[in-house]
Design an enzyme around this catalytic site. Structure first.
Site, PDB file in Angstrom:
ATOM      1  N   ASN B 243       0.865  -2.276  -1.998  1.00 27.23           N
ATOM      2  CA  ASN B 243       2.423  -1.952  -2.061  1.00 27.23           C
ATOM      3  C   ASN B 243       2.910  -2.939  -0.890  1.00 27.23           C
ATOM      4  O   ASN B 243       2.455  -2.549   0.351  1.00 27.23           O
ATOM      5  CB  ASN B 243       2.427  -0.610  -1.707  1.00 27.23           C
ATOM      6  CG  ASN B 243       3.888  -0.158  -1.593  1.00 27.23           C
ATOM      7  OD1 ASN B 243       4.720  -1.009  -1.392  1.00 27.23           O
ATOM      8  ND2 ASN B 243       4.361   0.930  -1.496  1.00 27.23           N
ATOM      9  N   CYS B 244       3.882  -3.555  -1.313  1.00 24.19           N
ATOM     10  CA  CYS B 244       4.750  -4.378  -0.485  1.00 24.19           C
ATOM     11  C   CYS B 244       6.147  -4.069  -0.455  1.00 24.19           C
ATOM     12  O   CYS B 244       7.043  -5.097  -0.206  1.00 24.19           O
ATOM     13  CB  CYS B 244       4.190  -5.594  -0.698  1.00 24.19           C
ATOM     14  SG  CYS B 244       2.636  -6.300  -0.554  1.00 24.19           S
ATOM     15  N   VAL B 245       6.503  -2.782  -0.473  1.00 24.44           N
ATOM     16  CA  VAL B 245       7.808  -2.670  -0.334  1.00 24.44           C
ATOM     17  C   VAL B 245       8.128  -2.711   1.275  1.00 24.44           C
ATOM     18  O   VAL B 245       7.238  -3.293   1.870  1.00 24.44           O
ATOM     19  CB  VAL B 245       8.412  -1.310  -0.776  1.00 24.44           C
ATOM     20  CG1 VAL B 245       8.335  -1.165  -2.366  1.00 24.44           C
ATOM     21  CG2 VAL B 245       7.598  -0.088  -0.074  1.00 24.44           C
TER      22      VAL B 245
END
Lengths: 77, 430, 348
Positions: B243-245
């Site tokens: 996850n790269c939010v």
């Protein structure tokens, strides 16, 4: 943003995006549901369908621009 | 399910001849550890570095943080779907190297990586300034797609975390906690009596494609309908971040392993509540997907006979619609809700903090305004590349002063406004 | 050394008469009047009232700039560290005067200022975002309590120590959110809150649901065949290279891009810089977010008059509502100036 443009310029602004509840919440008046968040005006995969989907939404936007409304309205077709 | 978390406390980390735990010191055999990834063609360069609490060290750009864990007893292996097979985990005993973490670092994939400071004010915002960090540094192979690069780094981090734990199977155990509860709803009712309020935990996991994904037992959650998980499975690494939010509100694998809502509900199970289980749900990128997941979540909660739901968000913006829908639909079904989220209130704090709202969301726990500015003093050593701050969400080219001071939104700090409620941060009116 | 405080009050609390004296112009006294005695007692050894400035409520309201200037001059003469105004309770004109003079004293004299009013006092509506004010009841029967709260707040502010949240320190918040650290984690707070809610006890959310502004819909375009239509987007579509350095999230600006010579957005000329969604499809064809190609075709076919020469774009992710509103106003000004009849805005 949509609401402020409409208010400042005094012109109808059509909002096309995917998540209708957000558009209703932020006060957009003429609302058109888009296809998906990353491509509101596209159907990736088939070039023809992609363009057709986009054209349909643009035509619907033109219709919304010329339609008299008295409250927030979602133009589903 | 009965899971014993056997914790070996890691007080220091050092390079050593052999990867092992000795009297609270984690020794890493660098060559042996790197040989794990010798076959990995998706990286051109591999290296490791160590960072300890209190050191003048800044790590950037950080992708994921993973706690070293492996199974000592019981079926399966930690990180199912990635390490070992896909047997149901959560039973038996698990070794936890408490106080250690694997931190993955590499050139920026997208804008959503962040920084970890080992000393100074930045340490207030996440747990990683207080862990002994084994940093894995990579350079992606030329021409590799971002998605492949993300996959490679995610897998490498998990393998390294598992490898470290695996080599420390004989570590002395400093503390052991047993998490035991009945599998069935009836069994839980018998444990708790009929008077305690029945809780479910609705864990929204971001599921929006490239670099915005979460895995459950190795399955990309944007392909699932909301599903049920026992709390112990989460502790055994059933949920993995891909996850790269924004750095501030992406849930790292470490966060999932130590999910504070899960841990707290387990601790209070049978005392002042009855913890029925975890509903893992999605944050989809279409409205129809959001509606489907929310409806399904309510149905699962009803099938369990839930009376109360804790809902956690991941990210901000369109996921605000997911928390609104879940709060509204659950409340309409007679289930009381509390939402944990954060705010996007602008650098001056004067802006409205949510993209979507609903009157039913009347119990909101705020884990901070992601836009608030913070000044982070220069550090003597940088692990990674300080220039990355220019491309990280919450930072820009002007974020770095000539002496290395960073002025950025707290958004750029990994886990600063974590929406599982890991830290004590909150946001108030002034 | 004791801190120096000036007290601002109206004619009534100065004992100079009621409504019939509301027109009196500003004056100052070296003596302690009205609530001054109570403040003196509350301040103890830490601060003292060094002077009192009085102005009639009607005078202030009717000559607001002049009254402000005269009062500031009188206040400045005492060389104070702090101005205490009121409390005004539910007196409307008095509340406005207190709010105005406190705002001015902070800005012009760079000193601490504190007032107090009832929640519905119009002064709060107008000046509540600028000044520290404590909540009072609606009449002077609450004087003792108001003085205690105001003096405590004034001393806290003068101490220079960091100010805590409104909820703990007992003042009306000014509409600003600030991060603080609680004693418990977010997860613990959530479960406590859930139990309170379940058991039907009083509970306090940490963020009240905001009310978004709504506006009446603009009138439709009458003649679409001659209408000039603009396309705008918060989907992060910009000319390749992002010439205006629009941030990938938390945008601080928007860009105006000449599309008059373009028929189609391609990966060669435009890109998406938005940090909040998977850009694969928008990078392949930016028209999927900003539909220039189909709008151009519709223009050529005569479905509407003319496509506006510029596209206005920014990124919407993690961008504060306040910023988005100000972009909207700026874009609205531009469209108005250039005679645009309608706009289509796309978001991701």
């Amino acid at each position: 943003m949509v609401r402020e443009i409409e208010k400042t310029a005094g012109i109808p602004v059509v909002h096309i995006a995917t998540i209708v509840p957000i558009m209703l919440t932020v006060g957009s008046n003429r609302i058109i549901p888009g296809i998906a968040i990353p491509h509101p005006l596209g159907k990736p995969g088939n070039d023809e369908e992609d363009h057709a989907a986009r054209r349909k939404l643009c035509e619907r936007a033109l219709k919304a621009i010329t339609t008299k409304i008295d409250k927030q309205t979602v133009f589903k077709e | 399910m009965k899971l014993e978390l056997r914790q070996a406390f890691v007080r220091d980390v050092q390079w050593g001849e052999k990867t092992q735990m000795k009297e609270g010191v984690l020794f890493i055999d660098k060559a042996d550890a790197l040989s794990l990834l010798a076959e990995e063609k998706r990286f051109t360069h591999l290296d490791m570095d160590l960072a300890r609490p209190g050191e003048s060290v800044r790590i950037i750009p950080v992708k994921d943080v993973i706690e070293p864990r492996c199974k000592l007893e019981g079926k399966g292996e930690c990180f199912p779907g990635f390490i070992g097979g896909s047997e149901t985990v959560g039973n038996g005993a698990t070794l936890v190297l408490k106080g250690a973490a694997v931190v993955t670092v590499g050139p920026i994939v997208s804008i959503q990586e962040g920084l970890v400071d080992m000393s100074g004010p930045g340490t207030e915002y996440n747990p990683y300034g207080a862990t002994c960090n084994v940093c894995l540094l990579v350079q992606p192979a030329a021409g590799i797609e971002k998605k492949e690069y993300e996959t490679a780094l995610r897998e490498a981090g998990i393998r390294l975390a598992w490898y470290i734990a695996d080599k420390c199977r004989d570590a002395a155990i400093d503390r052991s906690d047993v998490y035991e509860m009945a599998d069935s709803v009836e069994g839980k009712a018998a444990e708790c009596g009929s008077n305690l309020p029945r809780f479910v935990y609705v864990c929204q996991a971001i599921s929006q494609g490239l670099l915005h994904d979460t895995f459950l037992y190795g399955v990309d959650v944007k392909q699932i309908l909301p599903t049920l998980v026992q709390p112990q499975e989460i502790m055994d690494g059933a949920m993995i971040s891909a996850n790269c939010v924004s750095a501030c509100d992406k849930q790292n694998t470490f966060h999932h392993q130590n999910n504070p809502v899960v841990m707290e509900l387990c601790a209070r199970h049978g005392k002042d509540l009855n913890f029925l289980g975890v509903i893992v749900t999605t944050e989809m990128m279409t409205l129809v997907g959001k509606i489907r997941s929310s409806e399904y979540t309510v149905k699962l909660a009803q099938m369990l006979g839930a009376q109360v739901a804790i809902i956690t968000e991941e990210g901000c913006g369109n996921p605000d619609t997911d928390i609104c829908m879940n709060a509204k639909n659950l409340e309409l079904a007679g289930i009381k809700t509390v939402v944990i989220g954060n705010e996007v209130a602008g650098q001056n704090g004067a802006s409205q903090g949510l993209a979507d709202v609903t009157p039913e969301m009347n119990a909101y726990v705020s884990c901070g305004n992601i836009n608030e500015l913070v000044e982070l003093p220069p550090m003597k050593k940088i692990i990674g590349d300080i220039r990355a701050i220019a491309n990280v969400s919450g930072g820009d080219e002007k974020s770095i002063g000539s002496d290395g001071t960073i002025v950025c939104e707290i958004q750029s700090i990994i886990g600063s406004t974590n929406e599982l409620g890991c830290s004590k941060i909150g946001c108030e009116w002034i | 050394m004791k801190k120096r405080v000036v007290l601002y009050i109206n004619q009534f609390f100065a004992g100079m008469g009621g409504e019939e004296s509301a027109h009196i112009p500003p004056e100052s006294k070296n003596t302690i009047l009205g609530p001054g005695a109570a403040f003196t007692q509350a301040f103890g050894d830490e601060a003292e009232i060094v002077g009192t400035v009085i102005c009639g409520d009607s005078y202030y309201g009717e000559h607001i700039e002049k009254a402000r200037e005269e009062c500031l001059k009188l206040i400045r003469a005492f060389e104070p560290d702090c101005l205490v105004a009121g409390p005004a309770f539910n007196a409307g004109r008095y509340g406005l005067a207190c709010g105005d003079i406190c705002t001015a004293a902070q800005r012009e004299l760079n000193i601490t200022a504190v007032t107090g009013w009832y929640s519905e006092n119009p002064g709060r509506e107008l000046y509540g975002a600028n000044v520290f004010a404590v909540p009072t009841v609606d009449s002077a029967r609450g004087m003792k309590d108001a003085v205690a709260k105001m003096s405590r707040l004034a001393l806290r502010l003068m101490s220079g120590e960091p100010m805590g949240p409104a909820r703990e320190e007992g003042y009306f918040h000014r509409g600003i959110r600030k991060n603080f650290f609680h004693e418990k984690t977010g997860a613990q707070r959530a479960i406590d809150l859930a139990l309170q809610k379940f058991h039907g006890e009083a509970f306090q959310t940490e963020l009240e649901m905001p009310v978004f502004k709504k506006i009446p819909p603009a009138a439709p375009v009458k003649d679409i065949k001659s209408a000039k239509i603009a396309i705008c987007s918060s989907g992060g579509i910009v000319p390749k290279g992002n010439p205006d350095h629009i941030r990938v999230s938390s945008a601080m600006n928007w860009g105006k891009y000449d599309i008059s010579k373009l028929d189609d957005l391609t990966p060669e000329n435009y890109e998406s810089i938005h940090g909040g969604y998977d850009r694969t499809w928008a990078l392949e064809d930016p028209d999927r977010v900003l539909p220039l190609d189909e709008m151009r075709k519709l223009e050529r076919e005569g479905a509407f008059g003319k496509l506006y020469e510029y596209a206005c774009t920014t990124t919407g992710t993690a961008t504060s509502v306040a910023n988005a509103e100000s972009f909207g106003r700026e874009i609205g000004e531009l469209l108005k100036k250039d005679g645009v009849d309608a706009a289509i805005l796309t978001s991701t």
